[in-house]
Design a protein around this motif. Structure first.
Motif, PDB file in Angstrom:
ATOM      1  N   UNK A  65       0.813  -1.228   0.000  1.00  0.00           N
ATOM      2  CA  UNK A  65       0.000   0.000   0.000  1.00  0.00           C
ATOM      3  C   UNK A  65       0.846   1.279   0.000  1.00  0.00           C
ATOM      4  N   UNK A  66       1.997   1.236  -0.625  1.00  0.00           N
ATOM      5  CA  UNK A  66       2.889   2.393  -0.690  1.00  0.00           C
ATOM      6  C   UNK A  66       2.957   2.935  -2.114  1.00  0.00           C
ATOM      7  N   UNK A  67       3.352   4.202  -2.214  1.00  0.00           N
ATOM      8  CA  UNK A  67       3.601   4.838  -3.502  1.00  0.00           C
ATOM      9  C   UNK A  67       5.065   5.236  -3.555  1.00  0.00           C
ATOM     10  N   UNK A  68       5.718   4.881  -4.662  1.00  0.00           N
ATOM     11  CA  UNK A  68       7.146   5.120  -4.827  1.00  0.00           C
ATOM     12  C   UNK A  68       7.352   6.048  -6.017  1.00  0.00           C
ATOM     13  N   UNK A  69       8.083   7.126  -5.808  1.00  0.00           N
ATOM     14  CA  UNK A  69       8.430   8.056  -6.878  1.00  0.00           C
ATOM     15  C   UNK A  69       9.821   7.701  -7.387  1.00  0.00           C
ATOM     16  N   UNK A  70       9.938   7.518  -8.706  1.00  0.00           N
ATOM     17  CA  UNK A  70      11.225   7.208  -9.319  1.00  0.00           C
ATOM     18  C   UNK A  70      11.494   8.248 -10.400  1.00  0.00           C
ATOM     19  N   UNK A  71      12.533   9.062 -10.193  1.00  0.00           N
ATOM     20  CA  UNK A  71      12.875  10.060 -11.205  1.00  0.00           C
ATOM     21  C   UNK A  71      13.846   9.445 -12.210  1.00  0.00           C
ATOM     22  N   UNK A  72      13.820   9.984 -13.423  1.00  0.00           N
ATOM     23  CA  UNK A  72      14.671   9.429 -14.483  1.00  0.00           C
ATOM     24  C   UNK A  72      14.281   8.015 -14.834  1.00  0.00           C
ATOM     25  N   UNK A  73      13.003   7.711 -14.720  1.00  0.00           N
ATOM     26  CA  UNK A  73      12.510   6.332 -14.778  1.00  0.00           C
ATOM     27  C   UNK A  73      12.802   5.595 -16.083  1.00  0.00           C
ATOM     28  N   UNK A  74      13.108   6.319 -17.146  1.00  0.00           N
ATOM     29  CA  UNK A  74      13.433   5.651 -18.415  1.00  0.00           C
ATOM     30  C   UNK A  74      14.892   5.217 -18.481  1.00  0.00           C
ATOM     31  N   UNK A  75      15.704   5.682 -17.546  1.00  0.00           N
ATOM     32  CA  UNK A  75      17.117   5.305 -17.526  1.00  0.00           C
ATOM     33  C   UNK A  75      17.294   3.840 -17.145  1.00  0.00           C
ATOM     34  N   UNK A  76      18.476   3.303 -17.392  1.00  0.00           N
ATOM     35  CA  UNK A  76      18.711   1.873 -17.203  1.00  0.00           C
ATOM     36  C   UNK A  76      18.397   1.400 -15.776  1.00  0.00           C
ATOM     37  N   UNK A  77      19.038   1.971 -14.781  1.00  0.00           N
ATOM     38  CA  UNK A  77      18.836   1.513 -13.399  1.00  0.00           C
ATOM     39  C   UNK A  77      17.442   1.878 -12.878  1.00  0.00           C
ATOM     40  N   UNK A  78      16.982   3.124 -13.062  1.00  0.00           N
ATOM     41  CA  UNK A  78      15.621   3.430 -12.606  1.00  0.00           C
ATOM     42  C   UNK A  78      14.552   2.567 -13.290  1.00  0.00           C
ATOM     43  N   UNK A  79      14.724   2.272 -14.572  1.00  0.00           N
ATOM     44  CA  UNK A  79      13.756   1.421 -15.278  1.00  0.00           C
ATOM     45  C   UNK A  79      13.739   0.020 -14.667  1.00  0.00           C
TER      46      UNK A  79
END
Length: 100
Positions: free
Chosen positions: A26-40
């Protein structure tokens, strides 16, 4: 874009070895640069968690069309929200964010 078989195996291995459910239920996670290799990779891992734990991802990207192609297999899943945003500008969310 379908996941490479080896990456899918790696993600399944990560999920089986760590108890993400205790942390991300039940959590929400914000990921910036999400299209990059590690964030993706992070987006893919979280999205592959059991949907019943209700973990949501807000993916901040620079290029919406690139992100839509990269995460095409998740676009219909309400747990993923892709937002175009320049991280040099303050970001405000109406959603409660538990992890960045």
């Amino acid at each position: 874009m379908a996941l490479n078989k080896k990456i899918k195996e790696d993600i399944n291995h990560l999920i089986s070895k760590f108890n993400f459910e205790n942390y991300f239920r039940n959590k929400t996670i914000l990921i910036s640069g999400a299209s990059g290799f590690i964030p993706a990779y992070l987006v893919e891992t979280i999205m592959n968690l059991n949907p019943s734990i209700n973990t949501k991802v807000i993916a901040l990207v620079r290029n919406q069309s690139k992100a839509n192609k990269r995460f095409s297999h998740w676009l219909q899943d309400i747990r993923l929200k892709i937002l175009t945003h320049d991280v040099n500008i303050p970001f405000y969310s109406k959603d409660k964010i538990d992890y960045i």
